[in-house]
Design an enzyme around this catalytic site. Structure first.
Site, PDB file in Angstrom:
ATOM      1  N   CYS A 294      12.776 -13.892 -18.963  1.00  0.00           N
ATOM      2  CA  CYS A 294      13.786 -13.033 -18.792  1.00  0.00           C
ATOM      3  C   CYS A 294      14.598 -13.000 -17.611  1.00  0.00           C
ATOM      4  CB  CYS A 294      13.173 -11.530 -19.028  1.00  0.00           C
ATOM      5  SG  CYS A 294      14.106 -10.362 -18.694  1.00  0.00           S
TER       6      CYS A 294
ATOM      7  N   CYS B 252      14.305  -5.980 -25.175  1.00  0.00           N
ATOM      8  CA  CYS B 252      14.840  -6.010 -23.611  1.00  0.00           C
ATOM      9  C   CYS B 252      16.252  -6.025 -23.403  1.00  0.00           C
ATOM     10  CB  CYS B 252      14.122  -7.085 -22.889  1.00  0.00           C
ATOM     11  SG  CYS B 252      14.559  -7.583 -21.494  1.00  0.00           S
TER      12      CYS B 252
ATOM     13  N   GLU C 269       7.319  29.114  14.248  1.00  0.00           N
ATOM     14  CA  GLU C 269       6.464  27.774  14.175  1.00  0.00           C
ATOM     15  C   GLU C 269       6.986  27.118  12.913  1.00  0.00           C
ATOM     16  OE1 GLU C 269       2.250  28.513  13.223  1.00  0.00           O
ATOM     17  OE2 GLU C 269       2.299  29.544  15.324  1.00  0.00           O
TER      18      GLU C 269
HETATM   19  S1  IVH Z   1       0.236  31.180   8.930  1.00  0.00           S
HETATM   20  C1  IVH Z   1      -2.166  34.659   7.894  1.00  0.00           C
HETATM   21  N1  IVH Z   1       1.501  28.913   9.844  1.00  0.00           N
HETATM   22  O1  IVH Z   1       1.823  28.144   4.534  1.00  0.00           O
HETATM   23  C2  IVH Z   1      -1.283  33.481   8.098  1.00  0.00           C
HETATM   24  N2  IVH Z   1       1.001  29.049   7.733  1.00  0.00           N
HETATM   25  O2  IVH Z   1       2.803  30.372   2.413  1.00  0.00           O
HETATM   26  C3  IVH Z   1      -1.598  32.140   7.351  1.00  0.00           C
HETATM   27  N3  IVH Z   1       1.760  27.142   6.409  1.00  0.00           N
HETATM   28  O3  IVH Z   1      -1.172  29.221   3.284  1.00  0.00           O
HETATM   29  C4  IVH Z   1      -0.621  31.409   7.441  1.00  0.00           C
HETATM   30  N4  IVH Z   1       2.673  26.078   8.073  1.00  0.00           N
HETATM   31  O4  IVH Z   1      -0.776  26.702   4.133  1.00  0.00           O
HETATM   32  C5  IVH Z   1       0.889  29.485   8.917  1.00  0.00           C
HETATM   33  N5  IVH Z   1       2.852  27.474  10.818  1.00  0.00           N
HETATM   34  C6  IVH Z   1       2.079  27.907   9.908  1.00  0.00           C
HETATM   35  C7  IVH Z   1       2.242  27.290   8.533  1.00  0.00           C
HETATM   36  C8  IVH Z   1       1.572  27.844   7.551  1.00  0.00           C
HETATM   37  C9  IVH Z   1       2.192  26.044   6.931  1.00  0.00           C
HETATM   38  C10 IVH Z   1       1.512  27.099   5.020  1.00  0.00           C
HETATM   39  C11 IVH Z   1      -0.224  27.615   4.979  1.00  0.00           C
HETATM   40  C12 IVH Z   1      -0.167  28.901   4.202  1.00  0.00           C
HETATM   41  C13 IVH Z   1       1.013  29.065   3.521  1.00  0.00           C
HETATM   42  C14 IVH Z   1       1.709  30.322   3.101  1.00  0.00           C
END
Ligand code: IVH
Length: 683
Positions: A443, A420, A117
């Site tokens: 100005c 200025c 993701e």
């Molecule tokens: S999973 C237990 N998936 O990144 C797993 N986090 O550095 C929990 N984040 O706290 C996180 N995109 O705020 C996950 N596709 C994604 C994410 C993601 C952004 C953020 C999230 C997390 C932080 C960790």
């Protein structure tokens, strides 16, 4: 290797430094270092603690997930802790993660499926639904205790307040929402939305947000939900906290189910089962990144199967079944070759760092704003300094911090000049203001910039009057003030170098057409301090003519919803100045006659009564959601394009309807233009 004493001192120093940065990041939404440096410190501390466990105290930042919650909001203890992710930065570290997973599960390569993701750059939020209704939303806080931000989160368009009913397993005829759902995801802001917001903030004399993450966090931690509601926030679900009445066995099913329940679909998620495929998708995302409407700072790799996730378990801070593979930072170091002053239309002197050109995130950066004297002092930026430059998406590059080790011994602190640079007047700074100003309304820089503002796109939208042309007209004395634009003649213009008869004629046409621009644009174009596009719209709507606005008292102005004392005083002050009265008279004498069509209650002048055909995909929401946005504003929607269609709203991959619109000469809007119309109609 350090000896024990050195290690102890280093641990203490790192702890203190990391705590400081945690506070800046999590509590103040104002980080002062880039993620890579932060991660480096964290790793160094982890390694030292591993080597010298006797110095690893229980309150070490390595044992905590994030910052302490601020006191502004009610606290909320998460029923299931909200974990964070460990990071890897290269293929070798990723391979280690993969090998660890295989070894712990005692399986062969290709036996484990991963879901990949994008890692959104925003703010982690937990949403809780009971019987399909959103009952609670909280920030992560320190992973155990967060803050309740339910009211603000309710204003985020992507977050369903009510879930779509889901079929009951084993019962083909019933369909109810799950009894309980706890879902985690990221609240973030599109780059375009952030740019818009920053433009408004600069207009209002507020400091811009440095990146989408700070903007999202700042918007959600607002005490007034109206502020959150006015921000273009989005949400993407990424993890299941807990559920009752809903059985899910893996991450891919979870993502699919969320889309069914009414969340935005995550089109960028992929399922793979080999190391090569992970690396290939990382490269793909890295390329996609430049063109995505939102900021991503890496890729998250998760073991797909929930059973396997459980077997792998968690370490203190993060799960063993997932990892973040970070992208190279959009930050680089370079040298400040000079600091120059720009004088804006309101006379504000803005210091700009002229940099040794450097590529940041694929774009060459030569300049970065330093905002004002306070910012320069805070960061202590001096000519000759080595500095970190950060570019978030298409947002204006920023000087993040100085590298003090590289400073020349004779470098002097920078002070904004007391005169200025454009007209030599003594500058002044009002007590409660960050900006130093040139008080001279004659100005040359102020005149140039106010004309550029007047002709700009959101204002009178006069085509063909770029900076160079306005400068040329002023230099050659063809215009002295704004009003002179309307007495320019073709032959005189055509004689000017670089213009020619054709462009002169086009320019005059465009100037002529601007005479009847809507009143709100005209008010905005005047460049009254604190009156941005949105305020201008409110004023136009309220008064209906410039004469009435001119005659309004401060009391009448402050009585208007959303108009405060500062704006009221600024508007009054503008019209009370004789030179402005003279300018308006000259504009009216030249034939400028702003138009005004009264809005019917609850309807918007742009959408009302018009027929739209919506086609293609939108990052804003599903087609149905887009249609309801139009209908809420008094517009109509139809499925097919005909001559009666007023606009075709074309998203990604629009297909034949767009072609038909073009054939019939029906005007089209893209998503960006549509969002702008929406934002204007959100008053
Ligand atoms: S999973 C237990 N998936 O990144 C797993 N986090 O550095 C929990 N984040 O706290 C996180 N995109 O705020 C996950 N596709 C994604 C994410 C993601 C952004 C953020 C999230 C997390 C932080 C960790």
């Amino acid at each position: 290797m350090k000896n024990a004493r050195e290690a102890q001192t280093a641990i203490l120093r790192l702890k203190e430094e990391i705590e400081h940065h945690n506070r800046r990041y999590y509590e103040l939404d104002e980080p002062v270092i880039d993620d890579e440096s932060y991660d480096r410190m964290m790793r160094e501390l982890q390694e030292l603690e591993r080597a010298y466990p006797e110095f690893a105290s229980p309150d070490s930042p390595t044992k905590r997930v994030g910052g302490k919650p601020l006191d502004l909001f009610e606290k909320w203890t998460h029923t299931v802790p909200m974990l964070s992710l460990a990071n890897v930065f290269n293929g070798a570290e990723l391979a280690e993660f993969h090998q660890r997973v295989l070894k712990s599960l005692d399986v062969e390569e290709r036996e484990v499926e991963y879901v990949l993701e994008p890692k959104m750059d925003g703010l982690a939020i937990e949403l809780e639904y009971e019987n399909g209704l959103l009952v609670r939303a909280s920030t992560r806080g320190d992973g155990k205790v967060g803050e309740l931000v339910t009211e603000n989160v309710r204003t985020v368009g992507d977050i369903p307040l009510k879930l779509n009913p889901a079929p009951v397993p084993g019962d083909l005829f019933s369909s109810v929402p799950p009894k309980y759902l706890n879902v985690r995801g990221e609240i973030f802001m599109n780059i375009a939305g952030l740019e818009n917001l920053n433009r408004q903030r600069l207009d209002n004399g507020e400091p811009p947000f440095a990146n989408p993450r700070n903007a999202a966090a700042g918007s959600i931690r607002q005490l007034d939900s109206k502020v959150a509601a006015s921000r273009p926030l989005r949400f993407m679900p990424y993890a299941l906290g807990d559920a009752l009445g809903l059985t899910l066995s893996n991450q891919m099913d979870f993502l699919g189910k969320m889309a069914e329940l009414g969340f935005r679909k995550n089109d960028l998620a992929r399922r793979v089962n080999s190391f090569e495929a992970i690396e290939a998708y990382y490269e793909e995302l890295l390329e996609l990144r430049e063109n995505l409407p939102f900021e991503i700072d890496g890729m998250v790799i998760k073991v797909n199967d929930f059973g396997l996730q459980k077997r792998l378990g968690n370490i203190a801070k993060s799960p063993r079944w997932a990892i973040a593979y970070k992208f190279p930072a959009q930050e680089k170091t370079t040298v400040v070759e000079d600091i120059q002053i720009q004088v804006g239309r309101t006379g504000a002197l803005t210091p700009v760092a002229h940099l040794r050109p450097v590529q940041v995130g694929g774009v060459e950066v030569r300049r970065a704003t330093l905002h004002n004297q306070d910012e320069i002092r805070r960061k202590d930026v001096r000519v000759g300094d080595t500095v970190w430059i950060r570019r978030a998406g298409d947002v204006i590059p920023e000087v993040v911090r100085v590298v003090p080790e590289n400073r020349a011994p004779d470098a002097l602190p920078y002070e904004i000049p007391t005169t200025c640079p454009s007209c030599g007047s003594n500058t002044m700074r009002e007590e409660d203001e960050a900006a130093v100003r040139c008080p001279n309304r004659d100005c040359p820089s102020q005149i140039l910039e106010s004309i550029r503002h007047y002709v700009s796109k959101g204002a009178m939208d006069i085509d063909g009057l770029g900076k160079k042309t306005v400068e040329m007209l002023l230099e050659r004395g063809l215009i002295v003030s704004l009003a002179d634009l309307y007495s320019l003649k073709t032959d005189l213009l055509a004689e000017q170098e670089g213009l020619g008869e054709k462009s002169a004629e086009k320019l005059l046409n465009s100037i002529e057409n601007s005479k009847t621009r809507p009143l709100n644009r005209f008010i905005f174009a005047l460049g009254i301090r604190h009156v941005g596009e949105h305020t201008a719209e409110i004023l136009a709507e309220e008064f209906g003519s410039l004469e009435k606005l001119q005659a309004a008292t401060e009391e009448e102005l402050t009585a208007i919803h959303e108009i405060g004392a500062v704006v009221a005083a600024s508007v009054r002050g503008f019209f009370a100045e004789p030179r402005n009265a003279r300018l308006l008279e000259a504009l009216f004498n030249a034939g400028v006659a702003p138009s005004f069509v009264e809005k019917t209650q609850g309807e918007d002048s742009f959408f009302s009564g018009k027929t739209f055909v919506v086609t293609g995909g939108f990052s804003l929401g599903s087609r149905r959601e887009i249609e309801s946005l139009i209908k809420e504003r008094g517009g109509k929607c139809s499925a097919s394009v005909s001559r009666k269609t007023d606009f075709v709203l074309a998203g990604e991959a629009p297909g034949s309807k767009l072609k038909k619109a073009r054939d019939l000469g029906v005007p089209t809007l893209n998503e960006k233009e549509f969002t702008e119309k929406l934002e204007r109609s959100n008053s």
